[in-house]
Write a protein that holds these residues in place. Structure first.
Motif, mmCIF file in Angstrom:
data_model
loop_
_atom_site.group_PDB
_atom_site.id
_atom_site.type_symbol
_atom_site.label_atom_id
_atom_site.label_comp_id
_atom_site.label_asym_id
_atom_site.label_seq_id
_atom_site.Cartn_x
_atom_site.Cartn_y
_atom_site.Cartn_z
ATOM 1 N N PRO A 1 -4.117 1.108 -13.596
ATOM 2 C CA PRO A 1 -3.197 1.106 -12.762
ATOM 3 C C PRO A 1 -2.758 2.427 -12.155
ATOM 4 N N SER A 2 -2.407 2.452 -10.966
ATOM 5 C CA SER A 2 -1.895 3.765 -10.454
ATOM 6 C C SER A 2 -0.587 4.179 -11.337
ATOM 7 N N VAL A 3 -0.288 5.456 -11.205
ATOM 8 C CA VAL A 3 0.942 5.710 -11.846
ATOM 9 C C VAL A 3 2.162 4.955 -11.206
ATOM 10 N N ARG A 4 2.165 4.764 -9.854
ATOM 11 C CA ARG A 4 3.370 4.072 -9.303
ATOM 12 C C ARG A 4 3.381 2.487 -9.578
ATOM 13 N N GLU A 5 2.192 2.098 -9.584
ATOM 14 C CA GLU A 5 1.853 0.419 -10.017
ATOM 15 C C GLU A 5 2.485 0.119 -11.185
ATOM 16 N N THR B 1 7.349 9.123 -16.068
ATOM 17 C CA THR B 1 6.978 8.625 -17.681
ATOM 18 C C THR B 1 6.007 8.471 -17.764
ATOM 19 N N VAL B 2 5.549 7.445 -16.697
ATOM 20 C CA VAL B 2 3.841 7.018 -16.665
ATOM 21 C C VAL B 2 2.891 8.226 -16.510
ATOM 22 N N THR C 1 -7.213 7.033 -12.920
ATOM 23 C CA THR C 1 -7.348 7.383 -14.504
ATOM 24 C C THR C 1 -8.293 6.120 -14.926
ATOM 25 N N PHE C 2 -9.052 6.525 -15.807
ATOM 26 C CA PHE C 2 -9.999 5.430 -16.392
ATOM 27 C C PHE C 2 -9.990 5.368 -18.030
#
Length: 123
Positions: free
Chosen positions: A35-39, A50-51, A72-73
């Motif tokens: 997931p995206s950082v925000r998600e 933190t993410v 990111t994968f």
């Protein structure tokens, strides 16, 4: 859904462990997009910084890879993922042995206990 975090360990480490466990279990497969950082921040109830740190740390450990403009994968390096699996296994075994020793159990008692438990579970 926000996660309940342990108070005695940094949140970023707990999230790293969570993602690593998901990868080792096969919940996240090689090449899967994270997931995206925000998600992920919203999903877990933590600050996006933190993410970001979690993703950076996992990338340094070559567990995930960033692709500019894509996200990111999970790494597709199966040797690295097998190594991660072994590292997590060793960490759990070390933790188990340490705790059992603190409780006063001998090596033989630990082995007998594990054999009995795995036999009763049919493994």
């Amino acid at each position: 859904m926000p996660i309940e975090f342990q108070q005695d360990r940094p949140i970023y480490q707990q999230l790293m462990d969570r993602l690593s466990n998901e990868i080792v279990r096969g919940d996240r497969m090689p090449g899967d997009k994270l997931p995206s950082v925000r998600e992920y921040a919203v999903d877990t109830g933590v600050n996006p910084n933190t993410v970001s740190r979690v993703y950076r740390e996992l990338e340094q450990l070559t567990i995930v890879e960033s692709r500019r403009g894509q996200g990111t994968f999970v790494t597709e390096d199966r040797m690295r993922l097998n190594q991660l699996r072994e590292e997590l296994k060793e960490r759990q075994i070390d933790r188990f042995i340490t705790e059992m020793k603190q409780l006063g159990f001998s090596k033989e008692e630990m082995i007998l206990g594990l054999q009995a438990k795995t036999k009763e579970e049919g493994n």
